[in-house]
Scaffold this motif. Structure first.
Motif, PDB file in Angstrom:
ATOM      1  N   ASN A 149     -11.224  12.526   2.867  1.00 16.11           N
ATOM      2  CA  ASN A 149     -10.824  12.291   1.741  1.00 16.11           C
ATOM      3  C   ASN A 149     -11.800  11.585   1.005  1.00 16.11           C
ATOM      4  O   ASN A 149     -11.773  12.087  -0.160  1.00 16.11           O
ATOM      5  CB  ASN A 149      -9.727  10.762   1.968  1.00 16.11           C
ATOM      6  N   LEU A 152       1.235  -1.259   0.052  1.00 13.79           N
ATOM      7  CA  LEU A 152       0.233   0.138   0.061  1.00 13.79           C
ATOM      8  C   LEU A 152       0.847   1.166   0.131  1.00 13.79           C
ATOM      9  O   LEU A 152       1.773   1.629   0.814  1.00 13.79           O
ATOM     10  CB  LEU A 152      -0.643   0.601   1.294  1.00 13.79           C
ATOM     11  N   SER A 153       0.476   2.090  -1.108  1.00 12.58           N
ATOM     12  CA  SER A 153       1.344   3.780  -0.579  1.00 12.58           C
ATOM     13  C   SER A 153       0.547   4.558  -0.029  1.00 12.58           C
ATOM     14  O   SER A 153      -0.313   4.671  -0.488  1.00 12.58           O
ATOM     15  CB  SER A 153       1.178   3.882  -2.195  1.00 12.58           C
ATOM     16  N   LEU A 154       0.732   5.020   1.210  1.00  9.40           N
ATOM     17  CA  LEU A 154       1.020   6.524   1.938  1.00  9.40           C
ATOM     18  C   LEU A 154       1.353   7.569   0.860  1.00  9.40           C
ATOM     19  O   LEU A 154       0.402   8.821   1.406  1.00  9.40           O
ATOM     20  CB  LEU A 154       1.314   5.975   2.921  1.00  9.40           C
ATOM     21  N   PRO A 206       4.198   9.457  -2.309  1.00  9.79           N
ATOM     22  CA  PRO A 206       4.848   9.276  -3.414  1.00  9.79           C
ATOM     23  C   PRO A 206       6.369   8.378  -3.149  1.00  9.79           C
ATOM     24  O   PRO A 206       7.075   8.798  -1.991  1.00  9.79           O
ATOM     25  CB  PRO A 206       5.470  10.434  -4.244  1.00  9.79           C
ATOM     26  N   THR A 247      -4.563  15.232   7.253  1.00  7.15           N
ATOM     27  CA  THR A 247      -3.700  14.069   7.266  1.00  7.15           C
ATOM     28  C   THR A 247      -3.554  12.908   8.180  1.00  7.15           C
ATOM     29  O   THR A 247      -3.360  14.207   9.524  1.00  7.15           O
ATOM     30  CB  THR A 247      -2.575  14.304   6.201  1.00  7.15           C
ATOM     31  N   ALA A 253      -9.370  11.762  -2.084  1.00  7.20           N
ATOM     32  CA  ALA A 253      -8.557  11.212  -2.482  1.00  7.20           C
ATOM     33  C   ALA A 253      -8.637  10.332  -1.428  1.00  7.20           C
ATOM     34  O   ALA A 253      -8.923  10.077  -0.360  1.00  7.20           O
ATOM     35  CB  ALA A 253      -7.515  12.757  -1.977  1.00  7.20           C
ATOM     36  N   HIS A 254      -8.002   8.582  -2.415  1.00 11.11           N
ATOM     37  CA  HIS A 254      -8.177   7.659  -1.929  1.00 11.11           C
ATOM     38  C   HIS A 254      -7.054   6.899  -1.820  1.00 11.11           C
ATOM     39  O   HIS A 254      -6.825   5.473  -1.285  1.00 11.11           O
ATOM     40  CB  HIS A 254      -8.702   6.710  -2.493  1.00 11.11           C
ATOM     41  N   ALA A 255      -5.655   8.341  -1.622  1.00  9.36           N
ATOM     42  CA  ALA A 255      -4.263   7.870  -1.258  1.00  9.36           C
ATOM     43  C   ALA A 255      -4.343   6.543   0.176  1.00  9.36           C
ATOM     44  O   ALA A 255      -3.183   5.660  -0.053  1.00  9.36           O
ATOM     45  CB  ALA A 255      -3.637   8.167  -1.208  1.00  9.36           C
ATOM     46  N   THR A 256      -4.671   7.026   1.256  1.00  5.70           N
ATOM     47  CA  THR A 256      -4.410   6.777   1.704  1.00  5.70           C
ATOM     48  C   THR A 256      -5.668   5.821   2.674  1.00  5.70           C
ATOM     49  O   THR A 256      -5.353   4.928   3.700  1.00  5.70           O
ATOM     50  CB  THR A 256      -4.076   7.774   3.372  1.00  5.70           C
ATOM     51  N   THR A 257      -7.029   5.988   2.235  1.00  6.19           N
ATOM     52  CA  THR A 257      -8.195   5.607   2.016  1.00  6.19           C
ATOM     53  C   THR A 257      -7.976   4.199   3.099  1.00  6.19           C
ATOM     54  O   THR A 257      -8.404   3.376   3.919  1.00  6.19           O
ATOM     55  CB  THR A 257      -9.312   5.206   0.993  1.00  6.19           C
ATOM     56  N   ARG A 258      -7.771   3.084   1.979  1.00  7.78           N
ATOM     57  CA  ARG A 258      -7.088   1.436   2.330  1.00  7.78           C
ATOM     58  C   ARG A 258      -6.734   1.073   3.823  1.00  7.78           C
ATOM     59  O   ARG A 258      -6.916   0.157   4.557  1.00  7.78           O
ATOM     60  CB  ARG A 258      -6.654   0.902   1.361  1.00  7.78           C
TER      61      ARG A 258
END
Length: 580
Positions: free
Chosen positions: A219, A4-6, A8, A366, A224-229
């Motif tokens: 988010n 998983l990427s939080l 870059p 954040t 913005a869903h980069a950290t959602t999972r």
């Protein structure tokens, strides 16, 4: 493995190098040595006996909340019970645990501070940043979680668990690529402090859950869903951990009994007035410390205020509270005054950290921006229990983390971070060392009075206590082994000695230590309980190591018990009674 990427993908700026290994070893060994040194010169019977005797009865299979009243979360006691089951009844094993746990806390804090100061885009931590982090962590060799109070205790363990959780939360926002197991472990870790100390762990957990939920909502609004999972995984893991803990409690001791003793009863006996909890934030020292710090920040942040030597002036203004503490240390020989001046550093750091954290929210909601609030929640949970002056002994690592956050907020081009961290380290090392050596925090017991004594009992090998308490306990143990059958029920008042741990006798009475936080019985109920449990022997300690006698209604209780017990023998510090 899936990842998983939080943030870059960039080169990892936190890679472990040789200097990190050497620093970690030095911090670990020095902290552990301080804890062991502390144990070689002082012993606090009141708290140690409660922990050891309770852990021993757990090792025998007695169940807290169900079989006896117990107002504390279980994990510290279960860990010590496991040590007893694995290695036997030897107090040094528990002292060694405290040394290792304290050392781990210092190393963990150092790594958290290093990540706090390092900006991911900078690559590997620059030498000034690395040195700044090491200087900030250095005072924890004396002010670590187990430095001031050096034997196993739930406040200290709760702080260590919080450090573990903060480290994992921080890794979620600073690691370029994270594997699926990191959010799972993080969710478990944020629940863990609840079961070491409820008044610390519950606010910590609650604020984290609210914070993560707010980030998820933010988010969703911004799409913005980069950290959602990853964040959903943290919440799901925390919920699963709580559910599993509730199920285990229900199947073993009863969930209702657990909530009654650790929440309802504990709040009735320990909750201070709100005015006491807020008192720290209206301290008079803030009237000059905050303006000084504001002036220093203005010089750093406003180009028009900069001039030749402005960095030096800004450093002096920002360090004014530290310099005051350091100066008064040499001017005031009284140890109480020195302690007060050291603890007066807390209000400014707490308020400034809250203000800076609120200001940083302007950049967006954040998880990284919320980390200071999680630390503040844990600290205020401690204040909720005993207020500031009685509770900072285990949470200096959290103070250091807040200080690192304040340094990280300074302009990157400024040259004040390293000198500020040096002043910080010098102040806390010097003042903290004398605070530790003088043991003002432990003034509720006579820990520094009298000659040091070691016990002759095998179970208490490694325990050193000043004064006559250990020789008197040795005499009591010898008497009981000769005159009191092993299966006879004994009631000890006040119970500040680790009698059951030392002798291996099975506790028959529900309460082992008598003070308002642990004893739910009225005098009449206590006497009735002694009759119903066929307690044949009453042992009363005449002079306690603790200052004063906190036994609730001591005279009335002894008067009621004397109707059923007759004098049998008198030892150096104990009166022995036998049931009529």
């Amino acid at each position: 493995m899936a990842q998983l990427s939080l943030i870059p993908v960039e080169p990892n700026p936190y890679s472990w190098r040789l200097r990190d290994t050497l620093a970690a070893i030095a911090l670990f060994l020095t902290t552990a040595a301080v804890v062991l040194w502390q144990n070689s010169r002082i012993g606090v019977l009141w708290d140690l006996s409660y922990l050891l005797d309770t852990a021993f009865r757990l090792s025998l299979g007695q169940m807290p909340y169900r079989d006896f009243p117990f107002a504390h979360a279980p994990l510290t006691f279960l860990i010590q019970a496991a040590i007893i089951n694995l290695t036997g009844r030897v107090v040094f094993h528990h002292i060694l645990y405290a040394a290792i746990a304290g050392a781990l806390g210092t190393v963990l804090t150092w790594r958290i501070v290093l990540r706090t100061l390092t900006h991911p885009e900078q690559g590997k931590p620059a030498k000034p940043i690395w040195l700044t982090a090491l200087l900030l962590a250095l005072p924890l060799t004396v002010l670590g979680v187990y430095g001031i109070f050096p034997t196993p205790f739930y406040d200290c363990d709760a702080t260590l668990a919080i450090l573990f959780a903060l480290y994992l939360l921080q890794r979620l926002v600073t690691t370029p690529l994270i594997t699926h197991h990191l959010p799972l472990i993080t969710g478990f870790s944020i629940v863990l402090p609840v079961f070491f100390k409820q008044n610390i762990g519950l606010p910590f957990l609650l604020v984290i859950v609210i914070g993560i939920s707010a980030v998820l909502l933010w988010n969703l609004i911004r799409r913005a869903h980069a950290t959602t999972r990853a964040l959903l995984t943290v919440l799901a893991s925390a919920a699963a951990t709580l559910a599993l803990a509730a199920l285990l409690l229900h199947l073993t001791v009863g969930l209702h009994a657990y909530v009654h003793w650790t929440v309802t009863f504990a709040a009735q006996r320990r909750m201070p007035p709100l005015s006491d909890m807020l008192g720290v934030y209206i301290d008079a020292s803030l009237l000059w410390t905050l303006p000084c710090i504001a002036a220093g920040l203005a010089i750093l942040l406003l180009p028009r205020l900069r001039f030749r030597g402005s960095s030096l002036l800004a450093t002096l203004l920002l360090a004014a509270p530290l310099l005051r503490t350091l100066t008064l240390f040499f001017l005031q020989p009284d140890s109480d005054d020195r302690t007060t001046n050291l603890l007066l550093l807390w209000p400014a750091v707490l308020l400034l950290s809250a203000l800076v954290a609120l200001w940083n929210l302007r950049r967006g909601l954040t998880l990284a921006a919320l980390l200071p609030f999680f630390t503040l929640a844990a600290i205020n949970g401690v204040l909720l229990s005993q207020q500031l002056w009685g509770s900072t002994y285990a949470i200096w690592p959290l103070f250091v983390i807040l200080a690192a956050g304040l340094l990280a907020g300074l302009p990157r081009e400024s040259k004040v971070s390293l000198p500020l961290s040096a002043i910080f380290a010098a102040t806390l090392l010097l003042c903290g060392s004398f605070y530790l050596a003088g043991e003002e925090r432990l003034s509720y017991a006579n820990v520094l009075e009298g000659d040091p004594h070691d016990s002759t009992l095998a179970a208490l090998r490694g325990l050193t206590v000043r004064g006559p308490d250990l020789p008197a306990l040795d005499q009591l143990v010898a008497f009981t082994s000769t005159h009191i059958p092993a299966n006879d029920g004994i009631l000890l008042i006040n119970g500040e000695d680790p009698f059951y741990f030392a002798t291996g006798r099975t506790p028959r009475f529900p309460v082992l230590l008598f003070d308002p936080a642990t004893d739910p019985y009225s005098p009449a109920e206590l006497a009735a309980e002694a009759r119903s449990r066929n307690i044949r022997w009453l042992i009363v300690k005449r002079t306690l190591q603790a200052q004063g006698d906190p036994t609730p209604n001591r005279e009335e209780t002894l008067q009621l018990l004397s109707k059923n017990f007759a004098p049998f023998a008198q030892l150096d510090n104990y009166d022995i009674y036998l049931r009529r």
